[in-house]
Design a protein around this motif. Structure first.
Motif, PDB file in Angstrom:
ATOM      1  N   ASP A 269       0.802  -1.226   0.000  1.00 27.83           N
ATOM      2  CA  ASP A 269       0.000   0.000   0.000  1.00 27.83           C
ATOM      3  C   ASP A 269       0.832   1.273   0.000  1.00 27.83           C
ATOM      4  O   ASP A 269       0.286   2.368   0.148  1.00 27.83           O
ATOM      5  CB  ASP A 269      -0.941   0.000   1.218  1.00 27.83           C
TER       6      ASP A 269
ATOM      7  N   ARG B 118     -16.695  -2.525   2.761  1.00 31.84           N
ATOM      8  CA  ARG B 118     -16.582  -1.377   3.662  1.00 31.84           C
ATOM      9  C   ARG B 118     -15.715  -0.275   3.064  1.00 31.84           C
ATOM     10  O   ARG B 118     -15.933   0.910   3.313  1.00 31.84           O
ATOM     11  CB  ARG B 118     -15.975  -1.837   4.997  1.00 31.84           C
ATOM     12  N   ASP B 119     -14.719  -0.671   2.255  1.00 31.81           N
ATOM     13  CA  ASP B 119     -13.676   0.257   1.836  1.00 31.81           C
ATOM     14  C   ASP B 119     -13.772   0.667   0.368  1.00 31.81           C
ATOM     15  O   ASP B 119     -12.761   1.058  -0.235  1.00 31.81           O
ATOM     16  CB  ASP B 119     -12.295  -0.358   2.095  1.00 31.81           C
TER      17      ASP B 119
ATOM     18  N   ASP C   9     -14.894   3.287  -1.231  1.00 34.93           N
ATOM     19  CA  ASP C   9     -14.448   4.650  -1.541  1.00 34.93           C
ATOM     20  C   ASP C   9     -12.976   4.851  -1.216  1.00 34.93           C
ATOM     21  O   ASP C   9     -12.256   5.522  -1.961  1.00 34.93           O
ATOM     22  CB  ASP C   9     -15.312   5.661  -0.789  1.00 34.93           C
ATOM     23  N   GLU C  10     -12.518   4.275  -0.101  1.00 34.15           N
ATOM     24  CA  GLU C  10     -11.113   4.405   0.271  1.00 34.15           C
ATOM     25  C   GLU C  10     -10.212   3.738  -0.768  1.00 34.15           C
ATOM     26  O   GLU C  10      -9.157   4.271  -1.136  1.00 34.15           O
ATOM     27  CB  GLU C  10     -10.869   3.803   1.655  1.00 34.15           C
ATOM     28  N   ASP C  11     -10.616   2.557  -1.239  1.00 36.06           N
ATOM     29  CA  ASP C  11      -9.823   1.863  -2.261  1.00 36.06           C
ATOM     30  C   ASP C  11      -9.830   2.638  -3.573  1.00 36.06           C
ATOM     31  O   ASP C  11      -8.800   2.750  -4.254  1.00 36.06           O
ATOM     32  CB  ASP C  11     -10.374   0.449  -2.479  1.00 36.06           C
TER      33      ASP C  11
ATOM     34  N   SER D 292     -21.297   6.549   3.460  1.00 42.65           N
ATOM     35  CA  SER D 292     -20.447   6.872   4.611  1.00 42.65           C
ATOM     36  C   SER D 292     -19.936   5.556   5.169  1.00 42.65           C
ATOM     37  O   SER D 292     -20.651   4.546   5.172  1.00 42.65           O
ATOM     38  CB  SER D 292     -21.222   7.651   5.676  1.00 42.65           C
ATOM     39  N   ARG D 293     -18.705   5.567   5.620  1.00 42.23           N
ATOM     40  CA  ARG D 293     -18.054   4.326   6.071  1.00 42.23           C
ATOM     41  C   ARG D 293     -18.700   3.821   7.352  1.00 42.23           C
ATOM     42  O   ARG D 293     -18.893   4.569   8.305  1.00 42.23           O
ATOM     43  CB  ARG D 293     -16.569   4.575   6.303  1.00 42.23           C
TER      44      ARG D 293
ATOM     45  N   ALA E 271      -9.992   5.730  -3.997  1.00 44.02           N
ATOM     46  CA  ALA E 271      -9.145   6.924  -3.877  1.00 44.02           C
ATOM     47  C   ALA E 271      -7.688   6.628  -4.206  1.00 44.02           C
ATOM     48  O   ALA E 271      -6.937   7.543  -4.568  1.00 44.02           O
ATOM     49  CB  ALA E 271      -9.262   7.494  -2.464  1.00 44.02           C
TER      50      ALA E 271
ATOM     51  N   ASN F 119     -14.429  -6.476   4.188  1.00 44.38           N
ATOM     52  CA  ASN F 119     -13.507  -5.335   4.118  1.00 44.38           C
ATOM     53  C   ASN F 119     -13.625  -4.605   2.783  1.00 44.38           C
ATOM     54  O   ASN F 119     -13.601  -3.370   2.729  1.00 44.38           O
ATOM     55  CB  ASN F 119     -12.066  -5.807   4.321  1.00 44.38           C
TER      56      ASN F 119
END
Length: 257
Positions: free
Chosen positions: A27, A143-144, A146-148, A237-238, A150, A140
């Motif tokens: 990462d 859940r992620d 949007d984070e992924d 939203s997370r 990005a 996971n």
């Protein structure tokens, strides 16, 4: 991990530390891909040295887990191979078979290391690793999203995206499409099947220190239920763990042993 006996706890801390180190390499958005690949190859070499009777280099702190609990070299290498998939390219809408391979390497392989520390027999241990590892990793991923995205990654399977009528290409357009909820709900259904299979294994009360996998299964199944109820239609939203519910779950597990 804190609920385990001392020897098992220390072994799990070592395995977790290894996973964190190779995950950080995968990462590292600032590092060059070639340099990160070399760093993972060095971990493979250190693991090999440890199993060949050497000091193990960076992997030296895994020696007690390997000696005492018989953790297998192939499983450590599988975790590294999973991280290498992220280093080779940013994974975007993989075919389902590639996603399943990724889940096996980055999650179920960790499970295979863990069940040896938990003292499980081989057959139920491998089955639990297969199902619980995939259930946790799919949760996971959901859940992620949007984070992924990005950092240029979309782990949702291509087949489901295309079936929903979403055209792959621009990441933002894919994850901001309202039909992404259909894709995520399908992956959530797959995760629920794996949770159910894992729970069936745990309900048969196989041998081993199983409060840790029971807690993980309960906590993440709870998280998945909350996400399913909320849905994945943008804007999202997370969803995080509910600490009070986790404390109650841990108490119930301790009382039911």
């Amino acid at each position: 991990m804190r609920v385990l006996p001392p020897a098992e706890r220390e072994a799990m801390y070592a395995i977790y530390a290894f996973c964190r180190e190779v995950d950080d390499i995968a990462d590292d958005q600032a590092g060059e891909r070639a340099d990160r690949a070399v760093a993972l190859d060095q971990w493979r070499a250190d693991i090999a040295d440890l199993y060949d009777g050497g000091s193990g280099g960076k992997a030296a702190y895994l020696s007690e887990a390997v000696r005492r609990f018989g953790c297998l070299q192939v499983d450590f290498n599988a975790v590294i191979d999973g991280m290498a998939m992220d280093v080779a390219r940013d994974i975007r809408w993989p075919q389902h078979r590639e996603l399943d391979l990724y889940c096996d390497r980055v999650a179920s392989a960790v499970g295979r290391l863990s069940v040896r520390v938990f003292g499980m027999e081989e057959q139920p241990g491998l089955a639990l690793s297969h199902h619980l590892g995939r259930a946790l990793q799919l949760t996971n991923i959901l859940r992620d999203i949007d984070e992924d995205a990005a950092i240029g990654r979309v782990y949702l399977p291509r087949e489901a995206i295309e079936t929903a009528g979403i055209r792959v290409g621009d990441i933002a357009k894919v994850i901001d499409d309202p039909r992404i909820d259909q894709v995520a709900q399908g992956l959530a259904a797959e995760a629920r099947v794996h949770f159910a299979q894992a729970q069936a294994i745990l309900d048969r009360r196989p041998r081993g220190h199983l409060i840790a996998p029971r807690l993980m299964a309960g906590a993440y199944a709870m998280l998945l239920r909350r996400m399913v109820a909320k849905g994945w239609t943008p804007p999202r939203s997370r969803v995080g763990h509910n600490k009070l519910r986790l404390a109650w779950l841990l108490l119930r597990l301790k009382l039911s042993r």
